[in-house]
Design a protein around this motif. Structure first.
Motif, PDB file in Angstrom:
ATOM      1  N   GLU A  17       0.956  -1.084   0.019  1.00 32.21           N
ATOM      2  CA  GLU A  17      -0.169   0.071   0.017  1.00 32.21           C
ATOM      3  C   GLU A  17       0.958   1.416  -0.029  1.00 32.21           C
ATOM      4  O   GLU A  17       0.685   2.200  -0.729  1.00 32.21           O
ATOM      5  CB  GLU A  17      -0.941   0.110   1.265  1.00 32.21           C
ATOM      6  CG  GLU A  17      -1.969  -0.887   1.046  1.00 32.21           C
ATOM      7  CD  GLU A  17      -2.755  -0.937   2.314  1.00 32.21           C
ATOM      8  OE1 GLU A  17      -4.186  -0.749   2.081  1.00 32.21           O
ATOM      9  OE2 GLU A  17      -2.354  -1.245   3.490  1.00 32.21           O
ATOM     10  N   SER A  18       1.663   1.349   0.833  1.00 23.17           N
ATOM     11  CA  SER A  18       2.924   2.384   0.906  1.00 23.17           C
ATOM     12  C   SER A  18       4.211   2.029   0.478  1.00 23.17           C
ATOM     13  O   SER A  18       4.913   1.701   1.114  1.00 23.17           O
ATOM     14  CB  SER A  18       3.143   2.691   2.283  1.00 23.17           C
ATOM     15  OG  SER A  18       3.686   4.089   2.604  1.00 23.17           O
ATOM     16  N   LEU A  19       4.515   2.563  -0.854  1.00 20.92           N
ATOM     17  CA  LEU A  19       5.772   2.349  -1.244  1.00 20.92           C
ATOM     18  C   LEU A  19       6.843   3.097  -0.627  1.00 20.92           C
ATOM     19  O   LEU A  19       7.900   2.454  -0.061  1.00 20.92           O
ATOM     20  CB  LEU A  19       6.013   2.874  -2.675  1.00 20.92           C
ATOM     21  CG  LEU A  19       5.474   1.897  -3.931  1.00 20.92           C
ATOM     22  CD1 LEU A  19       5.597   2.449  -5.197  1.00 20.92           C
ATOM     23  CD2 LEU A  19       6.404   0.598  -3.856  1.00 20.92           C
ATOM     24  N   ARG A  73       2.665  -0.698  -6.057  1.00 24.65           N
ATOM     25  CA  ARG A  73       1.404  -0.340  -5.467  1.00 24.65           C
ATOM     26  C   ARG A  73       0.345  -0.202  -6.796  1.00 24.65           C
ATOM     27  O   ARG A  73       0.846   0.571  -7.568  1.00 24.65           O
ATOM     28  CB  ARG A  73       1.621   0.996  -4.923  1.00 24.65           C
ATOM     29  CG  ARG A  73       0.568   1.647  -4.152  1.00 24.65           C
ATOM     30  CD  ARG A  73       1.138   3.076  -3.568  1.00 24.65           C
ATOM     31  NE  ARG A  73       1.494   3.985  -4.190  1.00 24.65           N
ATOM     32  CZ  ARG A  73       0.365   4.870  -4.734  1.00 24.65           C
ATOM     33  NH1 ARG A  73      -0.644   4.989  -4.121  1.00 24.65           N
ATOM     34  NH2 ARG A  73       1.040   6.051  -5.491  1.00 24.65           N
TER      35      ARG A  73
END
Length: 150
Positions: A17-19, A73
């Motif tokens: 979800e969060s690179l 993502r």
């Protein structure tokens, strides 16, 4: 009929979800960000079978340059399932294992980024000390320190 010969494994893909958070974690482990880019277009959808897609990708490489993680993502289509917190005996890909020089020091650094020990650090004979940790987004990571003849 001659079988083709395997040349190498290029990378392991992980959807996140969060690179930014995951890049920071793997950089702290010792990997280097090799590149960050958007993958989209008709050709990409044909490869994955997802049709129209837009994916932000970050490629991380190990210090020796031989192993890579492709962190993805999905912008479109949205992700449809989440297996990150499944137990280690769930079907599918389990974890990625990394060799480290000092497992205790590595754990101290990664815990500062929220990593949690899954079980405990164990010693396998006189060969390895190893453990599983949950990194950002619950990703299961193995780390191992070779003992003796390093």
């Amino acid at each position: 009929m001659t079988k083709s010969k395997l040349v190498r494994m290029d990378n392991v893909g992980i959807v996140v979800e969060s690179l930014d958070e995951v890049i920071t974690f793997f950089a702290e482990l010792g990997m280097k960000l090799e590149g960050r880019f958007i993958v989209e277009g008709e050709w990409a959808g044909r490869v994955t079978g997802l049709g129209s897609q837009r994916v932000e990708v970050a490629m991380m490489v190990t210090p020796d340059g031989h192993s890579r993680l492709e962190l993805s993502r999905f912008l479109t289509p949205p992700t449809i399932a989440d297996h990150r917190n499944d137990p280690v005996n769930a079907l599918g890909y389990l974890r990625v294992m990394f060799a480290v020089e000092d497992i205790d020091e590595t754990l101290v650094r990664l815990r500062q980024l929220g990593a949690q020990l899954v079980g405990e650090v164990v010693q396998y004979e006189d060969v390895y000390r190893l453990c599983y940790i949950r990194g950002p987004e619950g990703l299961l990571i193995g780390i191992a320190e070779q003992l003796g003849n390093k």
